[in-house]
Design a protein around this motif. Structure first.
Motif, PDB file in Angstrom:
ATOM      1  N   THR A 100       0.845  -1.190   0.000  1.00  0.00           N
ATOM      2  CA  THR A 100       0.000   0.000   0.000  1.00  0.00           C
ATOM      3  C   THR A 100       0.879   1.238   0.000  1.00  0.00           C
ATOM      4  O   THR A 100       1.737   1.387   0.866  1.00  0.00           O
ATOM      5  CB  THR A 100      -0.921   0.038   1.236  1.00  0.00           C
ATOM      6  N   MET A 114      -3.960   9.789 -10.578  1.00  0.00           N
ATOM      7  CA  MET A 114      -4.693   8.536 -10.736  1.00  0.00           C
ATOM      8  C   MET A 114      -4.603   8.031 -12.181  1.00  0.00           C
ATOM      9  O   MET A 114      -4.419   6.837 -12.428  1.00  0.00           O
ATOM     10  CB  MET A 114      -6.155   8.724 -10.333  1.00  0.00           C
ATOM     11  N   ALA A 117      -1.164   6.666 -12.765  1.00  0.00           N
ATOM     12  CA  ALA A 117      -0.991   5.387 -12.085  1.00  0.00           C
ATOM     13  C   ALA A 117      -1.681   4.265 -12.851  1.00  0.00           C
ATOM     14  O   ALA A 117      -1.122   3.176 -13.013  1.00  0.00           O
ATOM     15  CB  ALA A 117      -1.542   5.481 -10.660  1.00  0.00           C
ATOM     16  N   LEU A 121       0.433   1.109 -14.395  1.00  0.00           N
ATOM     17  CA  LEU A 121       0.283  -0.197 -13.757  1.00  0.00           C
ATOM     18  C   LEU A 121      -0.524  -1.205 -14.563  1.00  0.00           C
ATOM     19  O   LEU A 121      -0.480  -2.395 -14.269  1.00  0.00           O
ATOM     20  CB  LEU A 121      -0.369  -0.029 -12.382  1.00  0.00           C
ATOM     21  N   ALA A 128      -4.157  -4.367  -8.793  1.00  0.00           N
ATOM     22  CA  ALA A 128      -4.008  -3.027  -8.219  1.00  0.00           C
ATOM     23  C   ALA A 128      -5.352  -2.350  -8.012  1.00  0.00           C
ATOM     24  O   ALA A 128      -6.264  -2.492  -8.818  1.00  0.00           O
ATOM     25  CB  ALA A 128      -3.142  -2.163  -9.123  1.00  0.00           C
ATOM     26  N   ILE A 130      -6.760   1.613  -7.229  1.00  0.00           N
ATOM     27  CA  ILE A 130      -6.358   3.024  -7.218  1.00  0.00           C
ATOM     28  C   ILE A 130      -7.536   3.824  -6.689  1.00  0.00           C
ATOM     29  O   ILE A 130      -8.612   3.825  -7.283  1.00  0.00           O
ATOM     30  CB  ILE A 130      -5.975   3.510  -8.626  1.00  0.00           C
ATOM     31  N   LYS A 140      -4.299   6.525  -3.170  1.00  0.00           N
ATOM     32  CA  LYS A 140      -3.812   5.273  -2.600  1.00  0.00           C
ATOM     33  C   LYS A 140      -3.623   4.250  -3.717  1.00  0.00           C
ATOM     34  O   LYS A 140      -4.513   4.034  -4.540  1.00  0.00           O
ATOM     35  CB  LYS A 140      -4.815   4.711  -1.589  1.00  0.00           C
ATOM     36  N   LEU A 141      -2.463   3.604  -3.718  1.00  0.00           N
ATOM     37  CA  LEU A 141      -2.192   2.474  -4.604  1.00  0.00           C
ATOM     38  C   LEU A 141      -2.131   1.226  -3.737  1.00  0.00           C
ATOM     39  O   LEU A 141      -1.315   1.151  -2.816  1.00  0.00           O
ATOM     40  CB  LEU A 141      -0.862   2.654  -5.337  1.00  0.00           C
ATOM     41  N   CYS A 142      -2.992   0.265  -4.002  1.00  0.00           N
ATOM     42  CA  CYS A 142      -3.055  -0.956  -3.206  1.00  0.00           C
ATOM     43  C   CYS A 142      -2.845  -2.160  -4.122  1.00  0.00           C
ATOM     44  O   CYS A 142      -3.649  -2.403  -5.018  1.00  0.00           O
ATOM     45  CB  CYS A 142      -4.400  -1.084  -2.499  1.00  0.00           C
ATOM     46  N   LEU A 161       6.655   2.469 -10.090  1.00  0.00           N
ATOM     47  CA  LEU A 161       6.346   3.070  -8.796  1.00  0.00           C
ATOM     48  C   LEU A 161       7.272   4.243  -8.505  1.00  0.00           C
ATOM     49  O   LEU A 161       6.844   5.273  -7.959  1.00  0.00           O
ATOM     50  CB  LEU A 161       6.465   2.016  -7.695  1.00  0.00           C
TER      51      LEU A 161
END
Length: 223
Positions: A100, A114, A117, A121, A128, A130, A140-142, A161
């Motif tokens: 995270t 966002m 990302a 990704l 993932a 977002i 947040k990137l999870c 990343l």
């Protein structure tokens, strides 16, 4: 993105359109003011191609808020009625392998971050989520453990990343790794890149901890 949308609102069917997202808007105030805001937001969303506009209140609103907070904290919320599909947060709680990352930026930069990302990704991991908060300037990137089989981060994903972290820092933002496997932590700057004031931080650390015995290497830049 669709994975994050299902974690937060599993009852909503996401369109298959590339780049589709779920937008959550909270309105508070007098009933008349809330209704006016709701109507204006609905018109704006539909004018920009929204496939559906749904209004939640009461228990449904509280459950949605709980799921959103859980997703932002990378954990799962138990709801009275099971969802028709396994929740993307099912693996959370094991503490094994999940990654995270919190990106802090200007509220006006949340959408560009966002979007960047998602683009970075999409070909590197299928696990993932977002999630962005335009109110406070947070993304947040999870990434679930299915995307980090060994706990370590593959070189292409690691590069993506780092590029995202640099993009955020370029506009005065910050990066913090909130949770990661030990192998991944060794590859990342957990507290982000050292700031321009790093020399001052090192001097303060030496002043209060001349022997270097207080959690050495645990803070930014290995302090």
């Amino acid at each position: 993105n669709p994975r994050a949308a299902h974690a937060v609102a599993p009852e909503v069917t996401m369109p298959a359109t590339p780049g589709a997202a779920l937008l959550l808007v909270n309105c508070e105030g007098l009933d008349e003011a809330v209704e006016r805001q709701r109507a204006e937001i609905a018109r704006m969303c539909q004018g920009h191609g929204a496939s559906t506009v749904q209004v939640l209140s009461g228990d449904a609103q509280h459950q949605l808020r709980a799921r959103l907070e859980a997703a932002m904290q990378h954990r799962q919320v138990k709801t009275p009625s099971p969802t028709p599909q396994p929740s993307p947060l099912m693996w959370e709680g094991t503490g094994e392998g999940a990654l995270t990352i919190r990106l802090g930026t200007l509220p006006s930069r949340v959408y560009p971050i966002m979007k960047a990302a998602a683009q970075a990704l999409k070909s590197l991991t299928s696990g993932a989520m977002i999630i962005g908060d335009c109110g406070v300037g947070l993304v947040k990137l999870c990434l679930g453990p299915e995307g980090l089989a060994t706990g370590a981060i593959e070189a292409p994903l690691l590069g993506a990343l780092r590029e995202l972290s640099g993009l955020v820092a370029g506009h005065g933002g910050y990066t913090v790794v909130e949770s990661a496997a030990p192998a991944a932590k060794r590859q990342l700057e957990v507290w982000g890149a050292p700031p321009s004031s790093f020399a001052l931080l090192k001097a303060l650390k030496r002043k209060f901890d001349p022997e270097g015995i207080l959690s050495p290497g645990r803070f930014i830049g290995g302090l």
